[in-house]
Scaffold this active site. Structure first.
Site, PDB file in Angstrom:
ATOM      1  N   HIS A 103       0.021   0.142 -10.219  1.00  0.00           N
ATOM      2  CA  HIS A 103      -0.875  -0.814  -9.475  1.00  0.00           C
ATOM      3  C   HIS A 103      -0.864  -2.333 -10.062  1.00  0.00           C
ATOM      4  CE1 HIS A 103      -3.360  -0.875  -5.524  1.00  0.00           C
ATOM      5  NE2 HIS A 103      -2.991  -2.037  -6.013  1.00  0.00           N
TER       6      HIS A 103
ATOM      7  N   GLU B 131      -3.625   7.604  -5.898  1.00  0.00           N
ATOM      8  CA  GLU B 131      -3.341   6.962  -7.248  1.00  0.00           C
ATOM      9  C   GLU B 131      -4.499   7.235  -8.403  1.00  0.00           C
ATOM     10  OE1 GLU B 131      -3.400   2.732  -6.650  1.00  0.00           O
ATOM     11  OE2 GLU B 131      -1.514   2.763  -5.643  1.00  0.00           O
TER      12      GLU B 131
ATOM     13  N   ARG C 226       0.884  -1.398  -0.034  1.00  0.00           N
ATOM     14  CA  ARG C 226      -0.181   0.012   0.134  1.00  0.00           C
ATOM     15  C   ARG C 226       1.008   1.249   0.016  1.00  0.00           C
ATOM     16  NH1 ARG C 226      -3.365  -2.818  -1.510  1.00  0.00           N
ATOM     17  NH2 ARG C 226      -5.428  -3.171  -0.567  1.00  0.00           N
TER      18      ARG C 226
END
Length: 599
Positions: free
Chosen positions: A335, A316, A287
């Protein structure tokens, strides 16, 4: 229907649901009641909801792309509406016609969504692990179960971590960009070898374990830090469990695999970077928020961190102008940890099975919020439920060292007969308090025992029957953690376990014992525990330091062995003191040790 004992898991039904039964556009339901006689509690009535007719299939709204195998499973049981890229307004409009909602990380499931559902929404499925985008409190208030898919992407995330590790060590991304720009800079992109280097795996859960296995295969020496990792599981694959400080101080490479919690937020910061070996390399596929990104830029510029490989970010997508993203010694991916064909298919199947099971009335082990409990039980146990969780949180924060929490003993003192005291919710909340602070799992009555077993934590219960009136359900709750070291030595009892005990006074949870010392402090805000030489003026000295920083003291209590001997002072504070203030408290000559605990 009567038996001597009855155990029944029934998903909670929102009271608003009955108002939707007359709406012709929704499936038609039949409602009946089932009377069950439970031992020691008389007759209980549960509402049974059943669909009827050919048009009675529930409706599942899939708001983000889901693999075909998962959609096929859903379509066997429900009407499936695949509507992607919905605005918040469009989602709020649609949700009143849906029984379940499936999202990934891009859809915000806010309180407004649950309110707009009119009580019809029963299940929210998160196709993945993190549930930061779901308002869990609102879901629980509206009787909606939230489930996730925590296992299907394990291998994909581990493989991506290893890919970033190798690509970073050999400057693959930078060299690729250089060649495509028409350059041939072989000397500039000389890398480092992985063989013989020390990799610290921070978080030894499913993904961390798989990363460790693969790193061992590359010839790396692997150490790990995780308070809950079973030592025997680590030893089985040749991994040594160490403390947090030892891990970051000795590692050549650090791979992050912890969840984002208040405890882990910005865990890597200026202070921790300062403890690392110069030239360390960092990989993050966990994370983004576990790293202070501005501090990482400073560490890269100073050379403390030689390189970083990042798949996740605090925000993000990150800004294109981000100094971290644009840093020449950083490689980044958008990601992609779970982005393999196989993982996406696995996640789709896992979440579809969880949602269908929930709609059938089955409560899955992947449930991440608590189901409703009977109103009369919750009303009576409410302050004890709060006490149980806070004792668990307090006890686990006292643990230090790399051996991990494995054995927890809970003792209930009560004047009630065992059959008249249901401790399942209390045990679940103690488990919640122990596991949640440094774990991504959300513990509740449904999954508490499963979550503890999965982490190798054995929780036993003991009841002490007291004489007196059984009017109050409990006199006290005691939590002991065995076979661990404590960062506050006075929390160790005379039998060698970390021991904390509490009780409810006037509806408020209180801490009444730490180790062998009796105290009396309200479990509100946070707590400072100090072991000191019992002498005049100690309360004033500590209070003065806190007062100078405008930190309000809500409660203070001193427990001592004997006058002028050792004592433990427990101080309740509304705010978190600065590190400087805590350091000043520790420098008071009569204070032998202290610890700050967040509740």
């Amino acid at each position: 229907m009567a038996t001597s004992t009855t155990s029944l898991n029934v998903p909670s039904l929102n009271p608003k649901l009955s108002s939707s039964l007359s709406i012709s556009s929704t499936p038609q339901f039949s409602v009946s009641s089932l009377n069950l006689r439970t031992h020691g509690r008389g007759t209980r009535r549960f509402i049974v909801l059943a669909t009827a007719g050919l048009d009675a299939k529930p409706t599942v709204l899939v708001a983000e792309k889901l693999g075909a195998a998962g959609l096929d499973l859903l379509k066997e049981f429900a009407n499936v509406d695949c509507s992607y890229n919905l605005s918040p307004e469009e989602l709020n409009t649609k949700i009143s016609l849906c029984d379940a909602l499936i999202v990934r990380s891009g859809t915000k499931v806010s309180r407004e969504v649950f309110e707009s559902s009119g009580g019809r929404l029963k299940v929210v499925g998160r196709a993945g692990v993190g549930i930061d985008n779901v308002d869990l409190a609102a879901a629980t208030e509206h009787g909606c179960l939230v489930v996730n898919a925590p296992t299907a992407n394990t291998v994909a995330a581990a493989e991506h971590g290893i890919a970033l590790l190798a690509a970073m060590a050999r400057n693959v991304a930078q060299a690729d960009a250089s060649v495509k720009a028409g350059k041939w800079l072989r000397n500039k992109y000389v890398g480092v070898s992985l063989v013989g280097k020390t990799l610290a795996v921070m978080g030894f859960g499913k993904v961390g374990t798989e990363v460790a296995r693969r790193a061992k295969g590359l010839g790396m020496h692997v150490i790990a830090h995780d308070p809950y990792a079973p030592a025997d599981r680590a030893r089985a694959i040749g991994v040594e469990l160490v403390t947090f400080d030892e891990a970051i101080a000795t590692a050549d490479f650090i791979s992050l695999h912890m969840p984002l919690t208040p405890t882990t937020s910005k865990m890597l910061n200026d202070e921790t970077f300062g403890k690392m070996k110069k030239g360390v390399r960092i990989v993050n596929v966990a994370r983004g928020g576990v790293i202070d990104e501005e501090a990482l830029v400073r560490a890269l510029d100073s050379g403390i961190v030689a390189q970083a490989a990042l798949d996740v970010f605090t925000k993000e997508p990150p800004s294109p102008e981000s100094k971290l993203v644009q840093h020449e010694n950083v490689i980044v991916t958008p990601h992609l940890g779970a982005s393999t064909v196989e993982a996406q298919e696995g996640v789709a199947i896992e979440i579809a099975e969880a949602v269908v099971g929930a709609l059938k009335g089955e409560l899955a082990a992947t449930a991440v919020n608590a189901p409703m409990v009977p109103a009369e039980v919750l009303s009576e146990l409410k302050p004890y439920v709060i006490l149980a969780e806070k004792l668990g949180r307090l006890a686990v924060q006292l643990v230090t060292g790399g051996s991990g929490v494995k054995s927890v003993k809970v003792t209930y003192a009560s004047a009630r007969a065992p059959d008249d005291l249901d401790t399942r919710v209390l045990r679940a909340m103690i488990t919640k308090g122990i596991i949640e602070p440094i774990s991504s799992v959300f513990v509740n009555l449904v999954n508490a025992d499963f979550a503890a077993k999965q982490r190798g934590v054995r929780i036993t219960e003991e009841r002490i029957v007291l004489d007196g009136s059984p009017e109050a359900p409990l006199e006290s709750i005691q939590v002991q953690i065995a076979n661990v070291e404590s960062k506050f030595a006075s929390a160790i009892s005379d039998t060698g376990e970390i021991r904390v005990e509490g009780r409810v006074k006037d509806g408020v949870p209180h801490l009444t014992r730490v180790g062998s010392f009796e105290v009396d402090v309200s479990l509100e805000g946070s707590i400072i525990l100090c072991r000191q030489v019992d002498q005049p003026g100690m309360i004033g000295k500590v209070g003065s330091i806190l007062g100078q920083e405008n930190v309000n003291v809500s409660f203070m209590s001193v427990g001592r062995i004997a006058p002028r001997k050792q004592a433990v002072m427990a101080i309740g504070v509304d705010d978190q003191p600065s590190k400087q203030s805590l350091q000043r408290i520790g420098e008071i000559p009569a204070i032998e040790e202290f610890v700050f605990l967040k509740l």
